[in-house]
Design a protein around this motif. Structure first.
Motif, PDB file in Angstrom:
ATOM      1  N   ARG A 120      11.153  17.572  22.745  1.00 19.76           N
ATOM      2  CA  ARG A 120      10.450  16.292  22.854  1.00 19.76           C
ATOM      3  C   ARG A 120       9.121  16.389  22.117  1.00 19.76           C
ATOM      4  NH1 ARG A 120      12.697  13.112  26.632  1.00 19.76           N
ATOM      5  NH2 ARG A 120      10.865  12.159  27.539  1.00 19.76           N
ATOM      6  N   GLU A 174       5.768  10.885  25.283  1.00 13.51           N
ATOM      7  CA  GLU A 174       6.778  11.900  24.982  1.00 13.51           C
ATOM      8  C   GLU A 174       8.134  11.272  24.732  1.00 13.51           C
ATOM      9  OE1 GLU A 174       6.206  16.230  27.048  1.00 13.51           O
ATOM     10  OE2 GLU A 174       7.917  14.979  27.600  1.00 13.51           O
ATOM     11  N   ARG A 175       8.726  11.623  23.586  1.00 13.30           N
ATOM     12  CA  ARG A 175      10.028  11.049  23.258  1.00 13.30           C
ATOM     13  C   ARG A 175      10.954  12.140  22.747  1.00 13.30           C
ATOM     14  NH1 ARG A 175      10.326   5.497  22.505  1.00 13.30           N
ATOM     15  NH2 ARG A 175       8.656   4.496  23.701  1.00 13.30           N
ATOM     16  N   ASP A 176      12.244  11.858  22.883  1.00 13.20           N
ATOM     17  CA  ASP A 176      13.245  12.807  22.403  1.00 13.20           C
ATOM     18  C   ASP A 176      13.160  12.963  20.889  1.00 13.20           C
ATOM     19  OD1 ASP A 176      16.411  13.215  21.493  1.00 13.20           O
ATOM     20  OD2 ASP A 176      15.802  14.330  23.271  1.00 13.20           O
ATOM     21  N   GLU A 180      14.402  10.619  17.983  1.00 14.84           N
ATOM     22  CA  GLU A 180      13.717   9.395  17.553  1.00 14.84           C
ATOM     23  C   GLU A 180      12.882   9.626  16.295  1.00 14.84           C
ATOM     24  OE1 GLU A 180      11.512   7.332  20.565  1.00 14.84           O
ATOM     25  OE2 GLU A 180      13.015   7.689  22.119  1.00 14.84           O
ATOM     26  N   VAL A 227      11.896  11.637  12.430  1.00 12.21           N
ATOM     27  CA  VAL A 227      12.388  12.237  11.189  1.00 12.21           C
ATOM     28  C   VAL A 227      11.359  13.283  10.763  1.00 12.21           C
ATOM     29  CG1 VAL A 227      12.898  11.811   8.756  1.00 12.21           C
ATOM     30  CG2 VAL A 227      13.537  10.118  10.460  1.00 12.21           C
ATOM     31  N   TYR A 270       7.979  11.420  11.552  1.00 15.28           N
ATOM     32  CA  TYR A 270       7.918   9.952  11.465  1.00 15.28           C
ATOM     33  C   TYR A 270       8.638   9.393  12.685  1.00 15.28           C
ATOM     34  CZ  TYR A 270       8.958   5.339   9.200  1.00 15.28           C
ATOM     35  OH  TYR A 270       9.071   4.014   8.863  1.00 15.28           O
ATOM     36  N   GLU A 330      10.582   7.121  13.671  1.00 15.49           N
ATOM     37  CA  GLU A 330      11.430   6.112  13.061  1.00 15.49           C
ATOM     38  C   GLU A 330      12.041   5.152  14.075  1.00 15.49           C
ATOM     39  OE1 GLU A 330      15.193   6.900  12.130  1.00 15.49           O
ATOM     40  OE2 GLU A 330      15.375   5.562  10.417  1.00 15.49           O
ATOM     41  N   SER A 331      12.450   5.648  15.222  1.00 19.36           N
ATOM     42  CA  SER A 331      13.098   4.779  16.210  1.00 19.36           C
ATOM     43  C   SER A 331      12.102   4.245  17.233  1.00 19.36           C
ATOM     44  CB  SER A 331      14.196   5.533  16.963  1.00 19.36           C
ATOM     45  OG  SER A 331      15.136   6.037  16.061  1.00 19.36           O
ATOM     46  N   GLY A 332      10.842   4.450  16.980  1.00 19.88           N
ATOM     47  CA  GLY A 332       9.833   3.966  17.918  1.00 19.88           C
ATOM     48  C   GLY A 332       8.797   3.154  17.171  1.00 19.88           C
ATOM     49  N   CYS A 333       7.559   3.618  17.141  1.00 19.25           N
ATOM     50  CA  CYS A 333       6.462   2.821  16.584  1.00 19.25           C
ATOM     51  C   CYS A 333       6.273   3.009  15.091  1.00 19.25           C
ATOM     52  CB  CYS A 333       5.164   3.175  17.303  1.00 19.25           C
ATOM     53  SG  CYS A 333       4.659   4.874  17.025  1.00 19.25           S
ATOM     54  N   ARG A 334       7.094   3.819  14.431  1.00 21.84           N
ATOM     55  CA  ARG A 334       7.008   4.001  12.978  1.00 21.84           C
ATOM     56  C   ARG A 334       5.687   4.605  12.527  1.00 21.84           C
ATOM     57  NH1 ARG A 334      10.887   1.817   9.512  1.00 21.84           N
ATOM     58  NH2 ARG A 334      12.644   1.737  10.895  1.00 21.84           N
TER      59      ARG A 334
END
Lengths: 197, 997, 95
Positions: C2, C10-12, C15, C17, C57, C59-63
């Protein structure tokens, strides 16, 4: 008199909004909602906040949250570094606000669904990797998250009622809806309403 | 046909955790049997005196049930029918349901009479590594004879061979504490933590929580252990902050408190409801984890120790106590530790004769209270050397303390070589387990995965009290760590017997083969061969002998094997170590990993705004990335796709056509420095673009190669909209974000993707303006003077609908692109179709689009493949000398400027009837088709209806200076060698006159 | 694994790159030594076994592009900041 008139379709390319129910869960397409993407310049945070307060009566929320004006007609959700996701009845933005940030009308690009029910979090945990427990993602929380590989924004409107607003991209609307339906059926059993399409 | 001698002849008349009033009917190898709710397939077979359940992998020796859990190496069956038939399923963990159909594996023609048993006679030639030493001569025989034979002989169960009809699901869960295992340690830990308000997830692979409490006669707080377990599990299930997952195996420990678990949702249901998935893959994020996974017993190896009836001692207890099944009529217990004696006690209590307890230890070493086994004969300093009987144990031979061979009749041999704590999950992050001499077992090492504590048998504490105490203590530590308050739960009373063991791995005096890995048929002799041939490290032994590589992953064989290797090499067990543990702990079906991502749902599907209209028109669709796009719109009577495509392309050239181009990436760029930013990411100048104009642009990667091309339209002083190719939309966005956030954060530039927000159509052909005049509101002048080639504007259409018009052309014809908000896209498609009726407008798809652009010499991903430079594409002049841009410096590297580079050119077949193929390589006339003579390759081809022959573009050395020259297009894959003429890639309207009309 | 996105929490890891070393800075194109400097910028990395500042990056969140301090041997993550706020020099590894 123009030779051709154009009618509008919903994001699912239907004439009426989608609404479906299961035992303990329901989904309903949000209608009459404009969507604006707002981006404030570096160093322009204060000016943006002031413009927001004075024109729409909203205090820009902290990271991970959304705020709305008193009547709840317009909602501003944090969407990243100096980025905001504005939803509600706002077909045009006040000039002062337009000057304090870069605004892009995204209305047709996003679809909104209201998900609600005692089983809503149980359904959502099949779709979304976020921890949606009320202690962690309570009323007023907002986050961007992948949903089955599609990008979405989720906001908690009423944790005790299990009510969430989810916005996602128009082009993959049907795939998104399919996944929600599947998760709902898995948790709640067969739907109790007629399918919308 | 009802089965067996008398139904369930081995079922004990009382006891067990089965529901005797629910009788279930099942079949095994075509015969029908009965069992009860609470049985596993294995316990029900044993209840029906079915001893023979399978044939071993290599030697096809008759095998019976060996264990009672996931460690089972023998009772592997095909369970289910038709497409739901699952091979290699352990009968010991398969929950019995009414109508279950099971079939034994790896035997022909039947279990009782298996022709392949002949392998057993050739055992001497089929030992470890035999295939490295055999089947080599004659060489030709390998492909024709040996390989097909071996292939047919190999494998265990058969795949159903049909698509999986079930659905699978993935889900995420978060908790303060994940407790792995619902035995006494896990249940207690979960209870302590949950009562204090922690968010707890408790997972157990069994369908009934309790772990060993369900198989033993131990008491907790003076009630039977299984009752205590039922009560606690019931309490936990009713708590809102607890998620109790049964039939769920936590099979992997990843970084940072991340775990994966497989829940068998409906495998055990005869007819699962349609909406339920078959299995669910959980991804669990836990702040802390308590590993209460328990331990698995290991056997001792001795001659013919694989005969049906030889079982793990603890498994015998499971069958007797939990399932009320006596696996046989008279038993011998062979054990090197006190725990094995309990089997004798429990068998006696169930009324089964115990002929003898054989213990290799000296009498003084045996700690257990002898009285519990009554007057059962005990032989210390003794060891079993052989088993007689082939389809079933008939008698046992052993050496007594005086070295004399004694034979006793028996039909069960209950073996115990000790217990192995289930350390697997502690090792998934490369934490080697540590050998503990006192309990002669491996226990978890010091570098545990973050936040994980091992308790109870998994931690080497084998008593019930040990489990409860460690579970309590660990839970309290977790509550403290997470500041969650405390819990006033006392440790209930339970037994705390010491664990006394003397390591004993195999009986050296055995003459017959002593099996270590039952599933892969690996014996003590094979381990010796491995050592002798130099494969001494445990990792080498594993691969050379295949020990531990079967579906049971060596759960009962790994430790005995490494102990035997340690003996052979003279090293200690600690020095020898274990092989690496990797997820998954038990096998996981691929479908479970896929979840919903299968078939059509493999990826999200993106649909264009006019999709439904295109379906109505009978369009044929193709996947372009995640999008579904029409390839062509066949009319009634058109038999081939070429007919449709040729018609569409000709219509565009002759009159007018329209195409949905909404899929191209569209990025809205605003800000004071928008123009400056675009100057830095495009090769050409964009800041000089006047408002109301569009410019074609090229983007390079920093290494100087072309990344993408597109257009930039300036709608305002500080407002641009740029397009990208469909495939690169995401990549370009990532790149632009990188440039603006990392390279130049001081620039005021704001970007947002608007691909989905606009529906965009290309309207192309000589009559396109006339069509658009009917769509665009009349106050907007779109004459050639007011709206020349490469103009753009925001305007309105159809009575005030917001729109954008761009005069750009990918087709090479006089054309426009018109965009409206996506909700109007469907209506606009219909309006354009109507408006164009008098001009015979046709919708055209990707194939026609491709032919049109090819005739014009426009580029797509085939040419912009990441290996070509601007110069290669004939666009060197697009790199402005006035400014730096991404990739400019590196694009000037000498090799990228060399004069003999492969540069874009057009190609036509000298014989007009020939069809060109993409991928063909260019070879000079009369030269050998070799890589040394390779001059370039063809990137895109198509049949041009405009010219009536095949055309192509590609890259060839010094292309532009060789127009008129002939070379060959050699395609070795499709067997073509065609003479072609090099020409300009712009076959049609090279001066662009049509565009500017 | 994470990662702690400064905007989303905290994100997996799925999400994000990965890109690479965040301490290398884009050279000045006007520098007389630009050709060599750009070659090093594009192609050469120190690839340490241990603490590493690197670009990811969301990518699947706030970019957002963020700089994560990660140990390449243990995958331990010590923190992350927005890339635009990251100020470290070439070769300077985690404290």
């Amino acid at each position: 008199m123009p030779e051709f008139l154009l009618s509008r379709k919903t994001a699912f390319n239907l004439d009426a909004p989608v609404a479906e129910q299961w035992d303990g869960f329901s989904l309903a397409e949000r209608t009459d909602e404009n969507v604006w993407w707002l981006s404030a310049p570096r160093g322009g945070g204060e000016a943006f906040a002031a413009a927001m307060r004075e024109t729409l009566g909203i205090e820009p929320p902290a990271a991970g949250r959304f705020a709305d004006n008193g009547e709840g007609a317009v909602r501003l959700a944090f969407a990243g570094d100096r980025q905001w996701f504005l939803t509600g009845k706002a077909s045009e933005l006040p000039k002062r606000l337009d000057e304090a940030c870069c605004a892009t009308d995204q209305s047709d690009g996003w679809v909104g669904l209201t998900l609600e029910g005692a089983m809503a979090r149980e359904v959502l945990c099949r779709l979304c990797p976020l921890d949606l427990h009320p202690d962690v993602f309570g009323n007023g929380s907002a986050a961007r998250s992948p949903f089955e590989g599609m990008l979405a924004l989720i906001a908690c409107e009423d944790a005790s009622a299990g009510r969430y607003a989810v916005h996602f991209q128009r082009s993959s609307a049907r795939s998104f809806l399919d996944h929600v339906r599947h998760a709902a059926s898995s948790v709640c059993g067969a739907p109790v309403s007629e399918p919308s399409h | 046909m009802s089965g067996g001698k008398s139904a369930q002849s081995n079922r004990l008349s009382s006891g067990g955790l089965i529901e005797r009033d629910i009788t279930l009917s099942f079949t095994f190898d075509g015969r029908r049997y009965r069992g009860h709710q609470g049985d596993t397939l294995a316990s029900a077979l044993l209840a029906n005196s079915v001893r023979l359940v399978g044939r071993s992998f290599k030697y096809h020796r008759p095998r019976g049930v060996f264990g009672a859990g996931p460690e089972e190496p023998n009772a592997l069956m095909e369970i289910g029918v038709g497409a739901r038939r699952d091979p290699n399923t352990r009968a010991t963990v398969a929950e019995l349901y009414d109508g279950l159909t099971a079939r034994s594996q790896n035997r022909f023609p039947s279990l009782a009479f298996d022709l392949m048993a002949v392998n057993d006679r050739f055992a001497a030639f089929l030992g470890a590594g035999f295939y490295y030493k055999t089947f080599m001569w004659p060489a030709a025989f390998w492909e024709k004879l040996y390989e097909p034979l071996i292939r047919r002989a190999a494998g265990l169960g058969r795949l159903a061979g049909k698509p999986d009809p079930d659905s699978y699901e993935k889900a995420w869960a978060h908790c303060d504490l994940l407790v792995i295992g619902a035995g006494p340690a896990g249940l207690q830990a979960a209870l302590v933590a949950a009562r204090a308000g922690a968010r707890v997830i408790l997972a157990d692979e069994d369908f009934r929580p309790g772990g060993r409490l369900n198989a033993e006669r131990a008491e907790i707080a003076r009630i039977p252990g299984h009752e205590w377990a039922e009560r606690v599990a019931g309490d936990l299930a009713g708590m809102k902050n607890v998620r109790l997952l049964t039939r769920t195996t936590v099979f992997a420990a990843y970084d940072g408190g991340d775990y994966a678990a497989l829940e068998k949702v409906s495998d055990h249901l005869a007819s699962p409801p349609a909406h339920l998935p078959r299995q669910r893959l959980w991804r669990i994020q836990a702040k802390r984890t308590i590993l209460a996974a328990g331990a698995i017993e290991r056997p001792i190896a001795f001659g013919n120790n694989d005969r049906p009836g030889v079982m793990l001692a603890s498994a015998v207890r499971s069958y007797v106590n939990r399932h009320a099944v006596a696996p046989g009529k008279s038993a011998i217990v062979f054990t090197n530790n006190d725990d094995g004696w309990r089997t004798a006690r429990d068998l006696i209590a169930a009324g089964v004769d115990v002929e003898a307890i054989i213990d290799p230890r000296a009498s003084e070493e045996v700690g257990i209270v002898r009285e519990m086994t009554g007057d059962t004969p005990v032989f210390t300093r003794a060891r079993v050397t052989d088993v007689k009987g082939v389809r079933s144990v008939e008698s046992v031979e052993f050496l007594n303390a005086n070295g004399r061979t004694v034979r006793l009749d028996a039909d069960i041999v209950a073996v115990s070589g000790g217990w192995n704590p289930l350390v697997h999950l502690t090792c998934h992050r490369r934490n080697n387990p540590v050998w503990n001499e006192r309990i002669a077992a491996f226990v978890p090492g010091a570098e545990m995965p973050s936040g994980m504590i091992a308790v109870g048998a998994a931690n080497g504490a084998f008593s019930t009290h040990g489990a409860l105490a460690q579970g309590t203590e660990a839970a309290m530590r977790v509550l403290n760590d997470l500041s969650l308050g405390q819990s006033q739960i006392a440790i209930p009373d339970s037994e705390d017997a010491p664990y006394s063991i003397s390591p004993f791995w195999h009986v050296a005096e055995s003459k017959a083969r002593a099996f270590v890995d039952l599933q892969n048929d690996v014996s003590v002799k094979d381990i010796a061969i491995s050592e002798r041939e130099g494969f001494r490290s445990v990792e080498h032994m594993k691969r050379y002998t295949t020990l531990g590589m079967a579906t049971d992953q060596g759960k009962t064989s790994n430790v005995p094997a490494l102990a035997i290797m340690a003996e052979l090499t003279g090293k200690s067990i600690a020095e020898t170590g274990t092989t690496v543990f990797r997820p998954p702990y038990t096998p996981v079906a691929l479908s479970a990993f896929a979840g919903r991502a299968r078939g059509k749902e493999y990826r999200p599907l993106r649909l264009t705004p006019s999709h439904d209209w295109a379906v109505e028109q009978g369009a044929s669709f193709v996947e372009a990335g995640l999008w579904l796009r029409p390839e062509w719109f066949a009319l009634k009577g058109e038999k081939t796709w070429r007919q449709s495509v040729d018609r569409e392309a000709l219509a565009v050239r002759k009159s007018v056509g329209f195409c949905d181009v909404s899929t191209l990436g569209k990025i809205d760029i605003k800000g004071r420095d928008a123009g400056l930013f675009l100057d830095r990411v495009y090769t050409n100048m964009m800041s000089t673009l006047p408002v109301g104009r569009v410019r074609y642009g090229l983007m390079l990667r920093e290494d100087g190669f072309v990344m993408d091309d597109g257009t930039a339209a300036r709608l305002g002083e500080n407002h641009f909209v740029i397009t990208t190719t469909t495939a690169n939309a995401g990549k370009v966005m990532e790149h632009l974000d990188y440039c603006s956030q990392v390279h130049w954060p001081e620039l005021d530039v704001h970007m947002v993707s608007v691909t989905d927000r606009w529906a965009q159509f290309a309207v192309a052909g000589p009559s396109s303006r006339e069509v658009l005049r009917k769509i665009v509101d009349e106050e907007f002048d779109i004459s050639n003077e007011a709206f020349p080639f490469m103009a753009c504007a925001a305007l309105t259409v159809c009575g005030g609908v917001e729109a954008r018009l761009f005069r750009i052309s990918f087709s090479g014809e006089f054309a426009y692109e018109i965009a409206v908000p996506a909700s109007y896209g469907d209506a606009l498609a219909r309006a354009i179709a109507q408006a164009g009726k008098q001009f015979s407008i046709v919708p055209y798809g990707l194939e026609a689009l491709n032919i049109l652009r090819l005739e014009k010499g426009h580029l797509t991903g085939n040419e912009l493949n990441g290996q070509t430079t601007a110069g290669d594409l004939g666009m060197a002049r697009m790199i402005s000398p006035r400014k730096d841009c991404i990739g400019k410096v590196m694009s000037q590297r000498p090799a990228l400027q060399a004069e003999d580079r492969m540069v874009l050119a057009g190609f036509k077949a000298v014989n007009a009837a020939e069809e060109l193929t993409a991928g063909a390589h260019f070879i000079g006339l009369g030269e050998e088709a070799s890589t040394g003579n390779d001059q370039g390759w063809m990137t895109s081809v198509g049949w041009s209806p405009t010219f009536g022959h095949s055309i192509g573009i590609g890259f060839i050395r010094r292309g532009p200076s060789r127009h008129g020259e002939r070379v060959r297009a050699v395609d070795l894959v499709r067997g073509k060698d065609i003479e072609v003429e090099i020409c300009s890639p712009h076959f049609i309207d090279p001066q662009g006159e049509r565009l500017r009309a | 694994m994470r990662l702690p996105c400064p905007y989303c929490g905290e994100r997996d890891i799925s999400e994000f790159v990965y890109r690479g070393d965040a301490t290398v800075k884009r050279p000045d194109a006007d520098d007389p030594d630009a050709a060599r400097a750009f070659h090093e910028f594009v192609h050469l990395r120190t690839n340490p076994a241990g603490w590493h500042f690197e670009h990811w990056y969301h990518e699947s969140g706030c970019r957002a592009w963020i700089v994560v301090e990660r140990n390449t041997l243990t995958h331990a993550v010590r923190g992350a900041v927005a890339a635009s706020a990251f100020r470290r020099k070439v070769g300077e590894v985690g404290a």
